[in-house]
Design an enzyme around this catalytic site. Structure first.
Site, PDB file in Angstrom:
ATOM      1  N   ASP A 157      -1.773 -20.195  28.507  1.00 46.50           N
ATOM      2  CA  ASP A 157      -0.811 -20.868  29.381  1.00 46.50           C
ATOM      3  C   ASP A 157      -1.252 -22.301  29.662  1.00 46.50           C
ATOM      4  OD1 ASP A 157       1.195 -18.980  29.826  1.00 46.50           O
ATOM      5  OD2 ASP A 157       0.047 -17.964  31.373  1.00 46.50           O
ATOM      6  N   MET A 158      -2.532 -22.471  29.932  1.00 41.35           N
ATOM      7  CA  MET A 158      -3.044 -23.797  30.257  1.00 41.35           C
ATOM      8  C   MET A 158      -2.909 -24.744  29.060  1.00 41.35           C
ATOM      9  SD  MET A 158      -6.400 -22.525  32.344  1.00 41.35           S
ATOM     10  CE  MET A 158      -7.192 -24.125  32.266  1.00 41.35           C
TER      11      MET A 158
END
Length: 381
Positions: A157-158
């Site tokens: 996600d990051m």
């Protein structure tokens, strides 16, 4: 740095909000548009005592917030007008044809539209499922552990959020040069595959090697955690030959390690040899650490190049130790420390996340719309 860039963000959870916040902290005007009552992440844990989501407030710092009824034609028209005015969209909402590039570009031909999705084929995936099928949980954890070990950090996600920010900036630069818009699709699964490939995991597997589980050891080098005499524990990494030489000197093992090197026919200036014979090296190092307190380890290792750190909990972090963290008054949460952008541009400021829908009236009025009239109809809140 990005003053003048306006982005409409229709998002939830981590990747897309992180992409928008990254740009907001660099000066872009990011308007997050949520459905009435908030998107699925509005109550995401962890929560403040008030019930406010610390994830939502953490990932939406510096943005403006508008809430609109996505189900009504008038509400969708409001979003369309916002997009036509801004010219740039960041979203991870799927299955909404009215929010697609094909639909929105009809009102803004030079539209930049970045769509985050689970997989390249449009099917759903999240960080934990992507991580599971790429292979990382089966090479994480102690060597004698049988089951998978998930990582608590949503790494994909990051990375996806940061890729999104870079993609929007690249498209905006091209639009400035050529006047052309862009349709960009970014799949979370593709981000994980790309990074597994970039870091050599996939090539290693293709060439026939099976990555083992090695607990807290550093793969391909020398690194491990050591318990200390006072109950503390430190992670120690000798990433280079210089680090290793300094570690041996600080622990007064230079001569002993040189003799071990001779007996093994090894070359400890090489990463591979240090890794291959790590158990023998750790057997020499462990008693030195076990007989010392953290303060004594600090005195011995701080003057050297050796990389080390004690294990700490989030509650142990001293906000004063990081210039990144500043105190803000966060609506719904209270006075807390919050991080500015890690990019140090010479001025680091932190703006709190908005209250849900806080800027609805101002943003719609700037478009020439009647917020009071729309609110009376239930189109906005």
């Amino acid at each position: 740095m990005l003053e003048g860039l306006r982005i409409i963000e229709v998002s939830s959870f981590v990747a897309a909000p992180l992409g928008g916040m990254t740009l907001a902290q660099l000066g872009a005007e990011v308007i997050r548009v949520d459905p009435l009552g908030g998107a699925a992440d509005v109550g995401r844990h962890p929560l403040a005592p008030s019930g406010a989501s610390l994830v939502w407030t953490g990932l939406n710092k510096g943005k403006r917030s508008v809430t609109v009824d996505f189900r009504s034609p008038e509400g969708r028209d409001v979003v369309t007008r916002l997009v036509a005015d801004a010219g740039t969209v960041l979203t991870n909402a799927v299955g909404r044809s009215w929010l697609s590039y094909e639909t929105l570009s009809k009102t803004r031909p030079d539209l930049i539209h970045l769509q985050i999705q689970g997989r390249a084929d449009g099917t759903a995936a999240v960080d934990y499922t992507v991580n599971a099928e790429i292979g990382f949980p089966l090479v994480t954890g102690p060597a004698d552990h049988a089951g998978p070990v998930n990582h608590v950090l949503p790494a994909w996600d990051m990375a996806c959020g940061l890729y999104a920010a870079v993609g929007l900036l690249a498209a905006d630069r091209r639009r400035t040069r050529t006047g052309a818009g862009a349709r960009i699709t970014l799949a979370l699964h593709d981000v994980a595959v790309a990074m597994a490939g970039n870091l050599g995991f996939l090539a290693e597997a293709q060439l026939g090697a099976e990555r083992p589980r090695i607990g807290n050891d550093l793969y391909g080098g020398l690194g491990r955690d050591f318990p200390l005499a006072d109950g503390e524990r430190v992670m120690v990494v000798a990433l280079t030959a210089r680090h290793f030489a300094d570690l041996c000197a600080a622990t007064e093992l230079t001569a002993t390690v040189a003799e071990l090197e001779r007996l093994l026919g090894a070359d400890f200036t090489r990463d591979g040899d240090r890794f291959r014979h790590r158990e023998s090296l750790f057997a020499l190092l462990a008693p030195w650490f076990a007989g010392r307190t953290l303060a004594e380890v600090d005195r011995a290792l701080k003057p050297t190049s050796v990389l080390y750190a004690p294990y700490r909990r989030f509650t142990d972090l001293d906000p004063a130790s990081s210039p990144l963290l500043q105190q803000i008054d966060q609506p719904g949460v209270g006075r807390v420390h919050a991080p500015a952008s890690p990019l140090d541009t010479g001025r680091r400021t932190v703006a709190p996340a908005p209250r849900l829908g806080e800027h609805t009236d101002d943003v719609l009025a700037e478009l020439g719309l009647d917020p009071a009239g729309l609110r009376a109809k239930g189109v906005v809140a």
